[in-house]
Design a protein around this motif. Structure first.
Motif, PDB file in Angstrom:
ATOM      1  N   ASP A 177      14.625   5.711   8.082  1.00 28.31           N
ATOM      2  CA  ASP A 177      13.490   5.523   8.993  1.00 28.31           C
ATOM      3  C   ASP A 177      13.575   6.432  10.222  1.00 28.31           C
ATOM      4  O   ASP A 177      12.555   6.832  10.798  1.00 28.31           O
ATOM      5  CB  ASP A 177      13.413   4.075   9.492  1.00 28.31           C
ATOM      6  CG  ASP A 177      13.773   3.031   8.470  1.00 28.31           C
ATOM      7  OD1 ASP A 177      14.664   3.291   7.639  1.00 28.31           O
ATOM      8  OD2 ASP A 177      13.206   1.931   8.532  1.00 28.31           O
ATOM      9  N   TRP A 247      14.140   1.526  -2.194  1.00 28.62           N
ATOM     10  CA  TRP A 247      13.252   0.758  -1.319  1.00 28.62           C
ATOM     11  C   TRP A 247      12.011   1.602  -1.052  1.00 28.62           C
ATOM     12  O   TRP A 247      12.099   2.723  -0.549  1.00 28.62           O
ATOM     13  CB  TRP A 247      14.008   0.425  -0.045  1.00 28.62           C
ATOM     14  CG  TRP A 247      13.238  -0.259   1.024  1.00 28.62           C
ATOM     15  CD1 TRP A 247      12.458  -1.363   0.907  1.00 28.62           C
ATOM     16  CD2 TRP A 247      13.201   0.117   2.411  1.00 28.62           C
ATOM     17  NE1 TRP A 247      11.922  -1.710   2.127  1.00 28.62           N
ATOM     18  CE2 TRP A 247      12.367  -0.817   3.073  1.00 28.62           C
ATOM     19  CE3 TRP A 247      13.799   1.134   3.156  1.00 28.62           C
ATOM     20  CZ2 TRP A 247      12.107  -0.751   4.437  1.00 28.62           C
ATOM     21  CZ3 TRP A 247      13.549   1.196   4.514  1.00 28.62           C
ATOM     22  CH2 TRP A 247      12.707   0.268   5.149  1.00 28.62           C
ATOM     23  N   ALA A 248      10.851   1.070  -1.386  1.00 24.85           N
ATOM     24  CA  ALA A 248       9.629   1.881  -1.393  1.00 24.85           C
ATOM     25  C   ALA A 248       9.294   2.461  -0.024  1.00 24.85           C
ATOM     26  O   ALA A 248       8.943   3.643   0.096  1.00 24.85           O
ATOM     27  CB  ALA A 248       8.455   1.049  -1.916  1.00 24.85           C
ATOM     28  N   ARG A 249       9.388   1.651   1.017  1.00 29.32           N
ATOM     29  CA  ARG A 249       9.026   2.164   2.337  1.00 29.32           C
ATOM     30  C   ARG A 249      10.004   3.242   2.799  1.00 29.32           C
ATOM     31  O   ARG A 249       9.625   4.188   3.491  1.00 29.32           O
ATOM     32  CB  ARG A 249       8.936   1.025   3.361  1.00 29.32           C
ATOM     33  CG  ARG A 249       8.212   1.450   4.638  1.00 29.32           C
ATOM     34  CD  ARG A 249       7.723   0.261   5.460  1.00 29.32           C
ATOM     35  NE  ARG A 249       8.777  -0.405   6.203  1.00 29.32           N
ATOM     36  CZ  ARG A 249       9.173  -1.651   6.017  1.00 29.32           C
ATOM     37  NH1 ARG A 249       8.602  -2.394   5.077  1.00 29.32           N
ATOM     38  NH2 ARG A 249      10.124  -2.194   6.755  1.00 29.32           N
ATOM     39  N   GLY A 252       8.951   6.463   1.630  1.00 28.79           N
ATOM     40  CA  GLY A 252       7.836   6.931   2.454  1.00 28.79           C
ATOM     41  C   GLY A 252       8.295   7.582   3.738  1.00 28.79           C
ATOM     42  O   GLY A 252       7.758   8.612   4.164  1.00 28.79           O
ATOM     43  N   TRP A 253       9.324   6.987   4.375  1.00 29.46           N
ATOM     44  CA  TRP A 253       9.852   7.590   5.604  1.00 29.46           C
ATOM     45  C   TRP A 253      10.419   8.980   5.325  1.00 29.46           C
ATOM     46  O   TRP A 253      10.265   9.905   6.129  1.00 29.46           O
ATOM     47  CB  TRP A 253      10.944   6.721   6.214  1.00 29.46           C
ATOM     48  CG  TRP A 253      10.561   5.348   6.680  1.00 29.46           C
ATOM     49  CD1 TRP A 253      11.294   4.199   6.519  1.00 29.46           C
ATOM     50  CD2 TRP A 253       9.399   4.952   7.433  1.00 29.46           C
ATOM     51  NE1 TRP A 253      10.661   3.130   7.103  1.00 29.46           N
ATOM     52  CE2 TRP A 253       9.500   3.554   7.683  1.00 29.46           C
ATOM     53  CE3 TRP A 253       8.277   5.637   7.913  1.00 29.46           C
ATOM     54  CZ2 TRP A 253       8.528   2.835   8.372  1.00 29.46           C
ATOM     55  CZ3 TRP A 253       7.302   4.916   8.609  1.00 29.46           C
ATOM     56  CH2 TRP A 253       7.434   3.552   8.827  1.00 29.46           C
ATOM     57  N   TRP A 295       7.499  -3.425  -3.570  1.00 28.91           N
ATOM     58  CA  TRP A 295       8.269  -3.165  -2.350  1.00 28.91           C
ATOM     59  C   TRP A 295       9.601  -2.476  -2.628  1.00 28.91           C
ATOM     60  O   TRP A 295      10.166  -1.825  -1.752  1.00 28.91           O
ATOM     61  CB  TRP A 295       8.454  -4.440  -1.541  1.00 28.91           C
ATOM     62  CG  TRP A 295       9.362  -5.471  -2.123  1.00 28.91           C
ATOM     63  CD1 TRP A 295       9.023  -6.495  -2.955  1.00 28.91           C
ATOM     64  CD2 TRP A 295      10.773  -5.595  -1.882  1.00 28.91           C
ATOM     65  NE1 TRP A 295      10.131  -7.251  -3.258  1.00 28.91           N
ATOM     66  CE2 TRP A 295      11.215  -6.719  -2.611  1.00 28.91           C
ATOM     67  CE3 TRP A 295      11.701  -4.886  -1.122  1.00 28.91           C
ATOM     68  CZ2 TRP A 295      12.547  -7.133  -2.614  1.00 28.91           C
ATOM     69  CZ3 TRP A 295      13.032  -5.291  -1.122  1.00 28.91           C
ATOM     70  CH2 TRP A 295      13.435  -6.401  -1.862  1.00 28.91           C
ATOM     71  N   ASP A 308       3.670  -3.397  -1.568  1.00 31.19           N
ATOM     72  CA  ASP A 308       3.833  -3.040  -0.162  1.00 31.19           C
ATOM     73  C   ASP A 308       2.784  -2.020   0.238  1.00 31.19           C
ATOM     74  O   ASP A 308       2.924  -0.821   0.000  1.00 31.19           O
ATOM     75  CB  ASP A 308       5.231  -2.495   0.123  1.00 31.19           C
ATOM     76  CG  ASP A 308       5.481  -2.272   1.616  1.00 31.19           C
ATOM     77  OD1 ASP A 308       4.561  -2.545   2.418  1.00 31.19           O
ATOM     78  OD2 ASP A 308       6.599  -1.844   1.977  1.00 31.19           O
ATOM     79  N   ALA A 311       4.026   0.803   2.532  1.00 28.87           N
ATOM     80  CA  ALA A 311       4.707   1.910   1.859  1.00 28.87           C
ATOM     81  C   ALA A 311       3.703   2.864   1.222  1.00 28.87           C
ATOM     82  O   ALA A 311       3.838   4.088   1.334  1.00 28.87           O
ATOM     83  CB  ALA A 311       5.660   1.370   0.798  1.00 28.87           C
ATOM     84  N   SER A 362       1.261  -6.189   3.060  1.00 25.36           N
ATOM     85  CA  SER A 362       2.414  -5.353   3.378  1.00 25.36           C
ATOM     86  C   SER A 362       3.681  -6.198   3.248  1.00 25.36           C
ATOM     87  O   SER A 362       3.632  -7.430   3.281  1.00 25.36           O
ATOM     88  CB  SER A 362       2.302  -4.778   4.793  1.00 25.36           C
ATOM     89  OG  SER A 362       1.360  -3.720   4.846  1.00 25.36           O
TER      90      SER A 362
END
Length: 394
Positions: A177, A247-249, A252-253, A295, A308, A311, A362
């Motif tokens: 992140d 982890w999907a998010r 994305g980061w 997620w 999510d 994400a 989310s």
């Protein structure tokens, strides 16, 4: 006989034309309904009561209550950012005024050295404001915030420390992140002319690129470093399903973060890093047809787990920019698919729900079993950012 047949042909074409026109009218009506629903949701943000210690973070369907947080929370900057972005989308000055008011509440965070989330808090608020107007005070706050953030940089590790908690689990944690906070540093150099912020951002990006990525393009969530030797002690997760999951998010980061670093440096290794994770994401066998991911891609209970939206929106936003640099249609197609999916009554909250959010579904923090399948402020933020980026692309 000829005249009768001719009449039937004319009537047939007329009926086909009517059916086609009806379908077009329905499509237009549906699109108008979506636009009206979006505008209604925007107004919920505008009407939310000003409170310097109660930034809206999420909403619990179970207890029917908005979760409110102080400015020190990592999510505090998103709400002001949402208002700035709605202003950019609509031109309605009421959103601009309210964005300024919420943004001002965050200024004290420029001194907060106990967090790496300075970019999320300060740049999502003051940075968006600076994009709207040339405000010297906003510039000063961004530079001061960058000064505070770099106090967390460790030269031995080559990274900015992410967290101060969890000392029983790690020595010097760095999470994927943290890539998103580098934009604040790059901009601080542009504003001040001092290259120190840019140099530290590049060092952090290089260390993360070297150690956070798996061979398949996916990323670990947390890396633990030895603060003296700089060596990797462990690779693990805090919010993913397990240490080796995707982890999907977090993906994305990585996509969004490295695309942004390429924007400031034009170093192709960052573009390649973003593409590696983007290709992993958009081609994954567990990505649902509508583009909104589960997620965690590695969860054994797929498809019986939560999606999510945040994400999906984070990746969609990053891929619009990545498309600009690569001209890979798969990236733009994914972003458009996500927007089309999110602009539906399944994901947009109903008009009669009086809460300051736009989207549902989310997924927050698995480690705490918190904010799972709820409206969360950063899901809205990256959805709005995607809309803006697509608008600017056109």
């Amino acid at each position: 006989m000829f005249r009768v047949s001719f009449l039937f042909i004319i009537l047939g074409f007329t009926c086909l034309s009517c059916k086609s026109e009806d379908k077009n009218n329905v499509a237009v009506a549906e699109e108008n309904n979506v636009d009206d629903l979006l505008l209604a949701r925007y107004d919920k943000l505008l009407s939310y009561k000003l409170d310097s210690i109660a930034f809206p973070r999420s909403y619990s369907h179970e207890i029917k209550e908005v979760k409110k947080v102080p400015s020190k929370d990592w999510t505090s900057g998103f709400f002001a950012g949402n208002l700035w972005q709605i202003y950019k989308l609509t031109g309605d000055k009421n959103f601009k005024q309210r964005a300024k008011e919420w943004t001002n509440f965050i200024e004290k965070e420029k001194y907060n050295h106990r967090t790496h989330d300075m970019g999320f808090k300060v740049f999502c608020s003051f940075g968006n404001g600076l994009d709207v107007e040339d405000n010297q005070n906003y510039k000063d706050i961004i530079v001061k915030s960058a000064n505070t953030l770099i106090t967390r940089f460790n030269e031995n590790v080559g990274s900015i420390r992410s967290w101060d908690f969890g000392k029983d689990r790690w020595q010097f944690p760095v999470i994927i992140d943290n890539m998103m906070n580098l934009e604040l540093l790059f901009e601080a150099t542009k504003i001040s002319g001092d290259s120190i912020y840019h140099k530290i951002a590049v060092k952090h990006a290089n260390t993360t690129l070297k150690n956070h990525f798996r061979p398949d393009g996916s990323t670990w969530h947390v890396l633990d470093y030895d603060s003296i030797s700089g060596q990797v002690r462990n690779r693990l997760t805090h919010q993913g399903f397990n240490d080796d999951s995707a982890w999907a998010r977090g993906q994305g980061w990585a996509i969004n973060g490295y695309t942004m670093v390429y924007r400031y440096t034009k170093d192709k290794k960052y573009l390649e890093g973003a593409e590696a994770t983007a290709n992993y994401f958009v081609n994954h066998k567990n990505l649902p047809e509508d583009g909104i991911p589960y997620w965690d891609f590695s969860h054994p209970d797929i498809p019986n787990i939560s999606r999510d939206v945040s994400a999906g929106a984070i990746v969609a936003s990053g891929l619009v920019e990545l498309y600009k640099y690569t001209k890979n249609d798969a990236y733009l197609n994914y972003s458009k698919k996500v927007v089309n999916s999110l602009k539906s009554t399944h994901y947009i909250l109903p008009e009669n729900l009086e809460i300051p959010f736009i989207l549902d579904h989310s997924f927050g923090d698995w480690s705490k079993r918190d904010e799972m399948d709820e409206p969360i402020v950063y899901g809205d933020y990256y959805f709005l950012e995607t809309l803006l980026r697509l608008k600017n692309l056109d």
